[in-house]
Design an enzyme around this catalytic site. Structure first.
Site, mmCIF file in Angstrom:
data_model
loop_
_atom_site.group_PDB
_atom_site.id
_atom_site.type_symbol
_atom_site.label_atom_id
_atom_site.label_comp_id
_atom_site.label_asym_id
_atom_site.label_seq_id
_atom_site.Cartn_x
_atom_site.Cartn_y
_atom_site.Cartn_z
ATOM 1 N N HIS A 139 37.181 38.899 38.277
ATOM 2 C CA HIS A 139 37.154 37.828 39.285
ATOM 3 C C HIS A 139 36.258 38.226 40.469
ATOM 4 O O HIS A 139 35.368 37.468 40.862
ATOM 5 C CB HIS A 139 38.583 37.544 39.748
ATOM 6 C CG HIS A 139 38.700 36.488 40.799
ATOM 7 N ND1 HIS A 139 39.011 35.182 40.518
ATOM 8 C CD2 HIS A 139 38.526 36.539 42.147
ATOM 9 C CE1 HIS A 139 39.037 34.478 41.638
ATOM 10 N NE2 HIS A 139 38.745 35.284 42.642
ATOM 11 N N GLU A 140 36.511 39.400 41.018
ATOM 12 C CA GLU A 140 35.733 39.802 42.204
ATOM 13 C C GLU A 140 34.270 39.988 41.829
ATOM 14 O O GLU A 140 33.381 39.633 42.587
ATOM 15 C CB GLU A 140 36.296 41.079 42.824
ATOM 16 C CG GLU A 140 37.783 41.029 43.193
ATOM 17 C CD GLU A 140 38.198 39.818 43.996
ATOM 18 O OE1 GLU A 140 37.371 39.273 44.740
ATOM 19 O OE2 GLU A 140 39.367 39.394 43.864
HETATM 20 N N1 B3K Z 1 38.383 35.901 48.441
HETATM 21 C C1 B3K Z 1 39.522 36.793 48.539
HETATM 22 C C2 B3K Z 1 40.694 36.199 49.221
HETATM 23 C C3 B3K Z 1 40.647 36.300 50.694
HETATM 24 C C4 B3K Z 1 41.939 35.876 51.329
HETATM 25 C C5 B3K Z 1 41.843 35.801 52.792
HETATM 26 N N2 B3K Z 1 43.112 35.527 53.417
HETATM 27 C C6 B3K Z 1 39.924 37.300 47.198
HETATM 28 C C7 B3K Z 1 39.564 36.467 46.040
HETATM 29 O O1 B3K Z 1 39.964 35.344 45.896
HETATM 30 O O2 B3K Z 1 38.817 36.940 45.232
HETATM 31 ZN ZN ZN Z 2 38.459 34.766 44.563
#
Ligand code: B3K
Ligand code: ZN
Length: 837
Positions: free
Chosen positions: A303-304
Site C-alpha cells: 500500500h505505502e
Molecule cells: N496516508 C497515511 C495515513 C495518514 C493518516 C493521518 N492521520 C497512511 C496510508 O493511508 O497509507
Molecule cells: Zn494510504
C-alpha cells in the site's frame, strides 16, 4: 481551559493558494530536547489565484520563532504577526525568499504529529497537517515544492540521518557533529516530508526496475530487529514488480527506504522515498508473528509503496479528495494481495471488514460520503468510508470498464496528471475519456452516503423457459441527505443449473447464447427487470458475485438454495456468502429464541463442507467461520448483546458436539509437519486446523483443552501458539493463567509480542474481563504513551469483546470514557480513534 469551537472547513470554499513555494531548503539541528529548524523558502504569487490582501499567511503551530528575514532583510515586528496558528508577513512582493528560524521540542511532543521521539530515535509524521509543527509553511497538499534538506546531529546518538529523496553527501563538522544532505527532485506537498534520525540497524537488498535501473532497498529498524525484516523486504520487491506489470509504474528515485518505529499513531506513512512504518507492519518472524500479521505486512508494505504513484506523484488538491489517493491505493493493494495469494479469500476478508466497519459507519450518525463536504478535524476523516468504500468505488469503475479499458484509463490518469494535485472528479473523467462511457450517475458514489439496499425477487416461467429478476434499489437517509437518487450499480450474477454448474446467462432478445458464467448487469434506475431465456429448469441465482458493489442484498432464496450455493457456486466469494447468510439467520434466530432449532440440514451441510478434502482449505476455513458477534449486531435494530453471545456459544457448542470426530480428523490431518512457510496453502492448513480446534474446545469433553495445551507448548509458529492461547484464555481458569504466564515470560522485551499478550486477555469474553483489563492498566508493561499498547488493551476490549464492553451496567463505557479523557490531552488522534465503538 476555555476553547472556541474550531472552524468548519467546506469543500465548496476551496480556493487555490495565493502563493506557491517552488523550493524549500531546510536545515535541522536535531536534538530530542530542542531542535532548530531553519527554512529558506522561494515564494511567488500563484498566477492561478486571485490577488488577496497582499499578506502572506503561513501555517505554524507550537513553533518558537527565533528569526525572520525576507530577501536577506531581517523583518521588524511591525511587518509580521505571529499567533497560535500562523505567521502573517505583511505586504510581501510577488517573488521573494523568506528565511525563518524556529525552535521545536520533540521530546515534549506526545501527540506524535510533527517531529517526535520514538524510543531512542527522532521521526516525523506530517500527514495531514503535521508539517506546520516543524516549520512555518503553506501546509496544504496543492502546494508542491522541491525540498533540499540538511540534517545536523550528534553521531553518537543519531548516527543515521535520513530524509526524502536521494542522498547528497555527508560531512563531519568541526564541533564533532555530523551533517547529512538529502535532495528530493520530485515536487511534493509538505505532508509527504519526513526526517528520521537514530541508531538504526540496516537490512539492504536491491531491485532492478523494468528499465534496468538498480535501486537499493533499505529497511531501518531498532537494533535487535534485523532478523525480522525478510518478509517485509520480499513483499516490497513483489509490490515493485507488480506495479510495473499491472500499472506500468516504475520506481523513480535512486533509493527506497522504510523505517520501522515503535511509537506510531497509525499503520504507516508513504513519505516520498522514506516510508515510515509502525513496526507492527514490518517486523515478522514465524515465531513472533501470526499468518494474519504476515498478510497485513504484505498489504501495508505494498500500500505505502503504491502511494508513490497514487498519492505522491499525483496527489490530492485538498483533503476532501483524500479518497482519490486512499481509495485507489487500497484497491491497488487489495488486487496485489489477491494476485500473490488467494483471490477469493482476500475478497472475503475485505468484504468482512467492509461489512463489519464501513456498513455500520454508513448507517450511523457519522455517515459521510466518500468525498466529504465539510470537516472540522481532518484527522478524523481517515475513515473506513474514505478508504474501504473508496476502494469499492474504484473497483466498480474497474468492473464497469473491464480490465483493458480500465488499464487504458489509469494510464491516461498517470499521464495527464503526473506532478499535479487533483480531484476525484479528475479521476472519473479519465475513466470516462478512456472508455467513452458516461459515468455521470456513477459519481453519486462519491457524493451520497449510505449503503444501498437491493431487493431482488425472482420468477420462473416454465412454459417460456424464462427467468425474471426484479431488482429494486433504495438507500436509507443519512445525516444531511434525506433523499437519494439511484446509484449506478454493477451487479454481477450467475445462474446455476440443478447439476450445480453455471448456465449461460442470456438476456431476452439476445440472439447468441453467451458462454456459461458470470454476467455483469448494470442498475441505474430505482427498478429494473431482467429476463433471462433458454432455461429449461428453474435456476438458482448467484447474486452479487465477488461482491460487485458495496450494497446489502435482500433476496428470496431459501435455506436449501443457500446450501446449494454453498456447495456448488463457481464463485468462491458467493460460496462463502451463502454460508454466512445461513449462519447468520440461525444465529439471529437463536438470539431471539434460545429454543430455536438448529436443523439437521444445517449440521449436514456444515459436515459436508468440513469433510470436503478437495476444497481450498483457506476458503473452507472462511466458509465454516461463524460471523462475529460485532458483525451480527449490525443486523439488529435493537442489539441484544447477551443474546448474541449466548447464541454464538450455543451454536459453536452444538457444532463441536455433533461433529467432534470429523473435527478431530480435520485437526490431525492439517497438523504442521514442515517448517513454517507463508504460502496460501500452508496458511489455509493452519486456519482450518485452528478452526477445528476452536469448535473442539466447545465440545466440552476435555479433549479440546488437551489439544490446546499441547499445541501451545509444542508449536514453533506464532499462529498456532496464539490460536491455542486465545482459546485457553477464553476458557479461563488455571490452564489459562499458566499459559499466559509462560507466554509473558518467554516474550519479555519483545514489544509486539507483548501486545498480543495484552490483546488476548482484552478479547476473552470472560465475566471478569473488565476487571482484568483494568488491572492490566497498572501492569509494568502497560504504557499509555505507546499507541500499539493502548490499542492492544483498550481498543481490543472495546471493539472485539462486545459482550463485556457493552455490559448493561455501563461499566465498559465508563472505562472507555476514562481512557479517552486521559489520552485526549496527550495524544488527541489516538483518543479520537478510541471512541469509535
Ligand atoms: N496516508 C497515511 C495515513 C495518514 C493518516 C493521518 N492521520 C497512511 C496510508 O493511508 O497509507
Ligand atoms: Zn494510504
Amino acid at each position: 481551559m476555555y476553547r472556541t469551537t474550531p472552524p468548519v472547513i467546506r469543500r465548496e470554499d476551496y480556493r487555490p493558494a495565493e502563493f506557491l513555494i517552488d523550493q524549500a531548503d531546510l536545515r535541522f539541528e536535531l536534538d530530542a530536547g530542542q531542535t532548530l529548524v531553519e527554512a529558506e523558502l522561494s515564494l511567488r504569487r500563484n498566477p492561478a489565484a486571485p490577488r488577496g490582501d497582499g499578506d502572506l499567511h503561513l501555517d505554524g503551530e507550537q513553533l518558537e520563532l527565533l528569526d525572520l528575514t525576507l530577501d536577506g532583510r531581517r523583518l521588524p515586528p511591525a511587518e509580521y504577526r505571529v499567533d497560535e496558528h500562523a505567521l502573517v508577513v505583511r505586504r510581501v512582493p510577488d517573488r521573494f525568499r523568506l528565511r525563518t528560524r524556529v525552535q521545536i521540542h520533540p521530546s515534549a511532543n506526545t501527540a506524535l504529529e510533527g517531529l517526535y521521539v520514538s524510543g531512542d530515535m527522532l521521526c516525523t509524521q506530517c500527514e495531514a497537517e503535521g508539517f506546520r509543527r516543524i516549520t512555518y509553511f503553506l501546509d496544504r497538499p496543492d502546494v508542491m515544492s522541491r525540498y533540499r534538506v540538511t540534517l545536523v546531529a550528534d553521531p553518537a546518538r543519531y548516527p543515521v540521518l535520513l530524509s526524502n529523496g536521494n542522498p547528497a553527501g555527508t560531512e563531519e563538522l568541526a564541533d564533532g557533529r555530523r551533517l547529512a544532505r538529502w535532495d528530493d527532485p520530485f515536487p511534493k506537498p509538505s505532508y509527504l516530508f519526513a526526517v528520521v534520525a537514530g541508531d538504526l540497524a540496516l537490512v539492504e537488498d536491491r531491485f532492478v526496475t523494468a528499465s534496468g535501473r538498480e535501486i537499493p532497498l533499505r529497511i531501518f529498524v531498532e537494533p535487535g530487529n534485523r532478523d525480522k525484516c525478510d518478509h517485509a523486504m520480499r513483499s516490497l520487491k513483489a509490490a515493485m514488480r507488480w506495479d510495473e506489470t499491472r500499472y506500468g509504474r516504475e520506481y523513480d528515485l535512486d533509493l527506497f527506504m522504510i523505517v520501522a518505529v515503535s511509537h506510531f499513531n497509525m499503520g504507516a506513512m508513504e513519505n516520498k522515498g522514506l516510508n515510515v512504518f509502525n513496526d507492527k507492519f514490518v517486523l515478522a518472524r514465524p515465531d513472533t508473528a501470526t499468518d494474519a500479521d504476515f498478510a497485513h505486512i504484505e498489504g501495508v508494505v505494498a500500500h505505502e509503496y503504491f502511494h508513490n504513484w497514487t498519492g505522491n506523484r499525483i496527489t490530492c488538491r485538498d483533503w476532501f479528495q483524500l479518497s482519490l489517493k486512499e481509495g485507489f491505493t487500497v484497491y491497488r493493494d487489495q488486487e496485489f494481495s489477491s494476485d500473490v495469494g488467494s483471490r477469493a479469500v482476500k475478497r472475503i476478508r475485505d468484504v468482512r471488514t467492509l461489512r463489519a466497519h464501513q456498513f455500520p459507519e454508513d448507517a450511523g450518525p457519522l455517515a459521510h460520503p466518500v468525498r466529504p463536504d465539510s470537516y472540522i478535524e481532518i484527522n478524523n476523516f481517515y475513515t473506513t468510508t474514505v478508504y474501504d468504500k473508496g476502494a469499492e468505488v474504484v473497483r466498480m469503475q474497474a468492473a464497469l470498464l473491464g480490465p483493458e479499458m480500465f488499464r487504458r484509463a489509469t494510464d491516461r490518469y498517470f499521464e495527464r496528471h503526473d506532478g499535479q494535485a487533483v480531484t476525484t472528479e479528475d479521476f472519473v473523467r479519465c475513466m470516462e475519456d478512456a472508455s467513452g462511457r458516461d459515468l455521470s450517475r456513477f459519481r453519486r458514489w462519491y457524493e451520497q452516503a449510505g449503503t444501498p439496499e437491493l431487493h431482488i425477487q425472482a420468477e420462473y416461467d416454465a412454459a417460456a423457459g424464462a427467468y425474471t429478476l426484479s431488482v429494486r434499489q433504495q438507500t436509507p437517509p443519512t445525516p444531511g441527505q434525506p433523499i437519494k437518487p439511484p446509484f449506478h450499480i454493477p451487479l454481477a450474477i450467475g445462474l446455476l443449473g440443478s447439476d450445480g454448474r453455471d448456465l449461460p446467462v442470456r438476456l431476452s432478445g439476445e440472439r447468441e447464447s453467451p458462454v456459461p458464467g458470470t454476467r455483469l448487469l448494470e442498475l441505474t434506475e430505482s427498478e429494473h427487470n431482467f429476463t433471462f431465456t433458454g432455461l429449461s429448469e428453474r435456476p438458482v441465482p448467484s447474486l452479487l458475485r465477488g461482491f460487485s458493489a458495496p450494497v446489502r442484498v435482500h433476496d428470496d432464496l431459501s435455506d436449501a438454495d443457500r446450501m446449494f450455493l454453498m456447495a456448488h457456486d463457481s464463485d468462491g466469494f458467493n460460496r462463502w456468502d451463502a454460508a454466512q447468510t445461513l449462519h447468520e439467520r440461525l444465529l439471529l434466530g437463536l438470539t431471539d429464541d434460545a429454543a430455536h432449532p438448529i436443523s439437521e440440514d444445517y449440521i449436514q451441510a456444515f459436515q459436508r463442507a468440513l469433510c470436503d478434502t478437495s476444497a481450498d482449505r483457506a476458503l473452507l476455513a472462511e466458509v465454516l467461520t461463524l460471523p462475529a458477534e460485532t458483525y451480527l449486531s449490525d443486523r439488529m435494530t435493537v442489539i441484544d448483546v447477551d443474546g448474541l453471545h449466548r447464541a454464538h456459544r450455543r451454536l459453536t457448542q452444538r457444532i463441536g458436539e455433533r461433529l467432534r470426530d470429523d473435527l478431530l480428523a480435520v485437526y490431525h490431518a492439517n497438523a504442521e509437519t514442515d517448517d513454517y512457510v507463508f504460502s496460501p496453502e500452508a496458511v489455509g492448513r493452519r486456519a482450518l486446523k485452528n478452526l477445528a480446534l476452536a469448535y473442539l474446545m466447545r465440545a466440552g469433553d476435555g479433549e479440546g483443552i488437551e489439544l490446546c495445551r499441547a499445541q501451545f507448548e509444542a508449536a514453533h509458529n506464532m499462529t498456532d501458539v496464539m490460536a491455542a492461547l486465545r482459546l485457553l484464555a477464553q476458557e479461563g481458569g488455571a490452564e489459562a493463567d499458566a499459559a499466559l504466564a509462560t507466554f509473558h515470560q518467554r516474550w519479555a522485551g519483545e514489544s509486539l509480542v507483548l501486545d498480543k499478550w495484552f490483546s488476548v486477555q482484552a478479547s476473552a469474553p470472560r465475566p471478569d474481563a473488565l476487571e482484568r483489563v483494568t488491572a492490566l492498566l497498572e501492569h509494568p508493561d502497560y504504557s499509555a504513551r505507546n499507541p500499539n499498547r493502548v490499542r492492544a488493551l483498550v481498543s481490543t476490549f472495546s471493539n472485539v469483546n462486545q459482550v463485556r464492553f457493552h455490559a448493561a451496567d455501563g461499566a465498559g463505557y465508563r472505562f472507555l470514557v476514562d481512557r479517552v479523557l486521559e489520552l485526549d490531552p496527550v495524544n488527541p488522534l489516538l483518543a479520537a480513534r478510541l471512541l469509535k465503538p
